[in-house]
Design a protein around this motif. Structure first.
Motif, PDB file in Angstrom:
ATOM      1  N   ARG A   1     -15.181  27.567 -33.638  1.00  0.00           N
ATOM      2  CA  ARG A   1     -16.646  27.602 -33.569  1.00  0.00           C
ATOM      3  C   ARG A   1     -17.211  26.393 -34.287  1.00  0.00           C
ATOM      4  O   ARG A   1     -16.526  25.752 -35.094  1.00  0.00           O
ATOM      5  N   GLN A   2     -18.477  26.093 -34.021  1.00  0.00           N
ATOM      6  CA  GLN A   2     -19.103  24.899 -34.573  1.00  0.00           C
ATOM      7  C   GLN A   2     -20.003  25.188 -35.764  1.00  0.00           C
ATOM      8  O   GLN A   2     -20.421  24.263 -36.447  1.00  0.00           O
TER       9      GLN A   2
ATOM     10  N   GLY B   1     -27.545  25.123 -48.040  1.00  0.00           N
ATOM     11  CA  GLY B   1     -26.102  25.082 -48.287  1.00  0.00           C
ATOM     12  C   GLY B   1     -25.376  26.316 -47.788  1.00  0.00           C
ATOM     13  O   GLY B   1     -24.288  26.633 -48.269  1.00  0.00           O
ATOM     14  N   ARG B   2     -25.952  26.981 -46.784  1.00  0.00           N
ATOM     15  CA  ARG B   2     -25.352  28.231 -46.304  1.00  0.00           C
ATOM     16  C   ARG B   2     -24.385  28.018 -45.146  1.00  0.00           C
ATOM     17  O   ARG B   2     -23.409  28.736 -45.017  1.00  0.00           O
ATOM     18  N   VAL B   3     -24.672  27.065 -44.279  1.00  0.00           N
ATOM     19  CA  VAL B   3     -23.812  26.858 -43.112  1.00  0.00           C
ATOM     20  C   VAL B   3     -23.570  25.368 -42.896  1.00  0.00           C
ATOM     21  O   VAL B   3     -24.388  24.525 -43.288  1.00  0.00           O
ATOM     22  N   VAL B   4     -22.450  25.071 -42.255  1.00  0.00           N
ATOM     23  CA  VAL B   4     -22.106  23.712 -41.833  1.00  0.00           C
ATOM     24  C   VAL B   4     -22.033  23.717 -40.315  1.00  0.00           C
ATOM     25  O   VAL B   4     -21.371  24.583 -39.725  1.00  0.00           O
ATOM     26  N   ARG B   5     -22.728  22.774 -39.693  1.00  0.00           N
ATOM     27  CA  ARG B   5     -22.694  22.630 -38.237  1.00  0.00           C
ATOM     28  C   ARG B   5     -21.883  21.403 -37.891  1.00  0.00           C
ATOM     29  O   ARG B   5     -22.183  20.307 -38.357  1.00  0.00           O
ATOM     30  N   LEU B   6     -20.858  21.578 -37.053  1.00  0.00           N
ATOM     31  CA  LEU B   6     -19.963  20.489 -36.689  1.00  0.00           C
ATOM     32  C   LEU B   6     -20.161  20.114 -35.234  1.00  0.00           C
ATOM     33  O   LEU B   6     -20.483  20.963 -34.395  1.00  0.00           O
ATOM     34  N   SER B   7     -19.940  18.841 -34.934  1.00  0.00           N
ATOM     35  CA  SER B   7     -19.896  18.446 -33.524  1.00  0.00           C
ATOM     36  C   SER B   7     -18.712  19.140 -32.873  1.00  0.00           C
ATOM     37  O   SER B   7     -17.717  19.482 -33.530  1.00  0.00           O
ATOM     38  N   ASP B   8     -18.817  19.352 -31.581  1.00  0.00           N
ATOM     39  CA  ASP B   8     -17.753  20.055 -30.866  1.00  0.00           C
ATOM     40  C   ASP B   8     -16.415  19.343 -31.019  1.00  0.00           C
ATOM     41  O   ASP B   8     -15.371  19.970 -31.216  1.00  0.00           O
ATOM     42  N   ASN B   9     -16.443  18.022 -30.966  1.00  0.00           N
ATOM     43  CA  ASN B   9     -15.204  17.260 -31.053  1.00  0.00           C
ATOM     44  C   ASN B   9     -14.552  17.401 -32.429  1.00  0.00           C
ATOM     45  O   ASN B   9     -13.334  17.522 -32.548  1.00  0.00           O
ATOM     46  N   LEU B  10     -15.360  17.388 -33.495  1.00  0.00           N
ATOM     47  CA  LEU B  10     -14.808  17.533 -34.838  1.00  0.00           C
ATOM     48  C   LEU B  10     -14.237  18.931 -35.030  1.00  0.00           C
ATOM     49  O   LEU B  10     -13.160  19.095 -35.625  1.00  0.00           O
ATOM     50  N   ALA B  11     -14.940  19.948 -34.542  1.00  0.00           N
ATOM     51  CA  ALA B  11     -14.421  21.314 -34.648  1.00  0.00           C
ATOM     52  C   ALA B  11     -13.060  21.428 -33.981  1.00  0.00           C
ATOM     53  O   ALA B  11     -12.136  22.068 -34.504  1.00  0.00           O
TER      54      ALA B  11
END
Length: 672
Positions: free
Chosen positions: A176-177, A159-169
């Motif tokens: 940043r993603q 639960g430390r980081v969230v990774r987003l798709s480039d399009n969602l970001a």
């Protein structure tokens, strides 16, 4: 587990269930499928087309007649993309299977069912898709294309980081993603954050699929829905758009892309009769070759992804724009109000051509496409057919012409169809006729509002074709071996006009282009310095821009000449950095004051994370060499903000101003 790993290991399933959406979503997850689920049939076809699924599961338990209605609403969209429909029925309703298959279903599953039965039915449906589409590899490639611009995110196990798709970001206005969960929550409207936290906590407690929705940033009437799932302890979500406008005219939709159909577009144009309207007709070039190489299933998936890019780009630049698929690989964008103005329409056309030009991922391959655009502005006596025909004429001209691939058929003028052979003949008379003019594009410091310099740009005011840009002008000059006289004329005219500028412009630097062919000429330096001094323009305010895309054959000789020019008080820049093959060699060998990033490279900074890394590297490399950096072709505030963050010094582009005359330049300077 990365989002890419999840993508490779899971396929998508679209579920339409009025009463058991969440239960079926959990069953799909147990079978190893990602579920995108809906309760309402009203906009189900649109939602299916906007998802990356190829299989739809329709819940017809309780009423076979309702099942037929649901299938008939969804079947055209599924069939158009080469998909499959599984209908779920009660065991007591097996007698209705034939009617449900006739309505468009390809498979059925009877309840109650065991997990293995669900898994086997999904596998059977996928096998059908693979077979119809020319094999599993082609089907997987189509899946990757559909997923290519998708919106999704995942949170790591801690639960430390969230990774987003480039399009969602990009849609959440993030630079940043990879971000913290707290920052992710702050991207969402304050009033809706509680539902997000509640959805996440509920799923973590129960392991069941959950969803939440929120208003889309900067898009009144649009909402983003996050479908949560838990895979191996990783929280992930698929995100889709919901718009208030979806579903109202399902009968006027194109079954393959979900855009408006040709007939719906014509009806809209008829209603606009007599009103100011501009239409863009966009055509994807050489799509038949792509189909031949990868197959129609991949081609259909690609058209769907192109439609999504056009749809979102049009919504960004012109809210309320109408987007339709006219035929095959031709798309229409209808503009009204301020967006229908010629400059705004041309700007959107460039954006759309750029969006289509961004590569599409198809498994191990990158598919690159090009597009052409014709623009037509309405006349008082227009009907839909006439306006569309003029746009088609402009599009045909764009296909034949080259350059940036845009042609305008305005209300007053004929379309500018260009005959290349005639242009070569006309160019030799153009200098004597005074047809080659100069405009000046302002340059601004990244953090300031007062222009500090201008670049002189050539324009050909052709008596038949109207204003032709520098790209077509220099391409014609190269073909006709007329580059040196043309370049000398442009340099002299720019210096003549700049020397006559009023006091309000006395602080501006002037940048003029010098080609590789120019500096290779014997005696170039004394002739050029004589031209500068004869004009009266001060050497201290002049920058010589060497066009990087023109190959400098003798870099050592060029370095010596540029060193001598700097010693005489001139500044030196490399223009169009990033378009040629010898950029790094130039940076290492040539004595420079400025580096100008090519417009395509500057615009890439708002593209993918990989694009931003490349632009960042170029800027940092230039700064480490002590060079100032100027970005060309800056068209959006997002591009400017990202360039500022990376340390770019100056910029020019449509965001602030196109090329203007000396008189307009003075007016702009007086206004501040």
């Amino acid at each position: 587990m990365s989002g890419e790993t999840a993508l490779r290991g899971q396929r998508s399933l679209f579920i339409l269930s009025p009463g058991d959406r969440d239960g079926l979503s959990r069953a799909a997850a147990l079978a190893g499928w990602r579920a995108i689920a809906a309760r309402r049939s009203k906009d189900a076809a649109q939602r299916f087309l906007h998802s990356d699924a190829q299989i739809a599961l329709i819940d017809a338990r309780g009423s076979a007649e309702d099942g037929e209605t649901l299938i008939e609403a969804l079947a055209p969209a599924v069939e158009a993309g080469g998909g499959a429909i599984i209908v779920l029925i009660d065991e007591s309703a097996l007698g209705s299977v034939t009617a449900l298959l006739d309505a468009g279903a390809t498979h059925f599953l009877a309840a109650p069912y065991a997990p293995d039965q669900m898994r086997a039915t999904l596998a059977s449906a996928q096998r059908l898709i693979d077979r119809l589409g020319g094999g599993a590899a082609s089907s997987q490639r189509a899946q990757r294309i559909r997923r290519g611009d998708a919106l999704f995110w995942e949170m790591d196990k801690g639960g430390r980081v969230v990774r987003l798709s480039d399009n969602l970001a990009r849609h959440l206005n993030l630079d940043r993603q990879v971000i913290s969960p707290a920052r992710f929550a702050r991207c969402l409207p304050r009033a809706e954050r509680r539902s997000v936290i509640a959805g996440l906590r509920g799923m973590m407690r129960s392991g069941r699929t959950e969803s939440f929705a929120h208003a889309a940033p900067g898009r009144p009437g649009d909402r983003l829905v996050h479908h949560l799932r838990l895979i191996d302890g990783v929280v992930a979500a698929d995100v889709e758009w919901l718009s208030d406008t979806h579903g109202d005219d399902a009968t006027g939709r194109d079954d393959l892309t979900g855009l408006r159909s040709r007939q719906a577009a014509l009806e809209w144009l008829e209603k606009r009769s007599g009103l100011a309207t501009t239409i863009l007709l966009l055509s994807i070039s050489q799509f038949d070759r792509m189909n031949a190489a990868y197959g129609q299933v991949v081609g259909d998936a690609l058209l769907g992804r192109i439609a999504r890019r056009i749809e979102r780009m049009a919504a960004d630049a012109a809210p309320g724009a109408v987007v339709a698929r006219i035929a095959g690989t031709e798309f229409l964008v209808g503009l009204t109000g301020a967006a229908a103005a010629s400059e705004r329409a041309t700007f959107l056309a460039r954006q759309l051509i750029g969006a289509v030009g961004r590569p599409f991922s198809a498994g191990d391959h990158l598919i690159r496409l090009t597009a052409r655009c014709g623009i037509a502005q309405s006349r008082a006596d227009d009907d839909a057919t006439r306006l569309l025909r003029r746009a088609g004429t402009a599009l045909a001209d764009a296909r034949a012409g080259g350059g940036e691939g845009i042609r305008i058929f305005s209300a007053e003028k004929r379309s500018r169809q260009v005959d290349a052979d005639q242009l070569e003949t006309d160019l030799r008379l153009a200098l004597d006729r005074g047809e080659i003019g100069i405009v000046f594009q302002p340059q601004y410091p990244i953090g300031g509002d007062h222009m500090t310099g201008v670049e002189a740009l050539a324009r050909w005011n052709h008596p038949q074709y109207g204003s032709l840009g520098a790209g077509m002008l220099f391409a014609t000059a190269e073909r006709s071996d007329y580059m040196l006289p043309l370049s000398a004329h442009i340099q002299a005219e720019a210096l003549r006009q700049a020397a006559a500028w009023p006091q309000a412009l006395s602080h501006l630097r002037l940048s003029i282009n010098v080609t590789a062919a120019d500096i290779a000429q014997p005696g170039f330096m004394p002739q050029f310095l004589g031209l500068v001094d004869g004009s009266g323009f001060p050497r201290s305010r002049l920058t010589v821009e060497i066009t990087e895309s023109g190959l400098i054959e003798n870099v050592a000789a060029a370095s010596a000449l540029l060193t001598a020019l700097r010693a005489e008080g001139l500044a030196v820049a490399v223009d169009d950095f990033g378009t040629g093959y010898s950029s790094l060699a130039y940076l290492k060998s040539l004595p420079l004051d400025y580096l100008k990033i090519d417009s395509g490279l500057a615009q890439d900074i708002a593209g993918t994370a990989r694009d931003r890394i490349v632009v960042r590297g170029v800027i940092h490399m230039a700064k480490s060499l002590g060079l100032s950096v100027i970005a060309e072709g800056v068209e959006t505030q997002q591009q400017l903000d990202l360039l500022a963050r990376e340390g770019c010094d100056f910029y020019q582009g449509f965001l602030r101003s196109a090329g203007v005359s000396s008189a307009e330049l003075a007016t702009m300077a007086l206004k501040g």
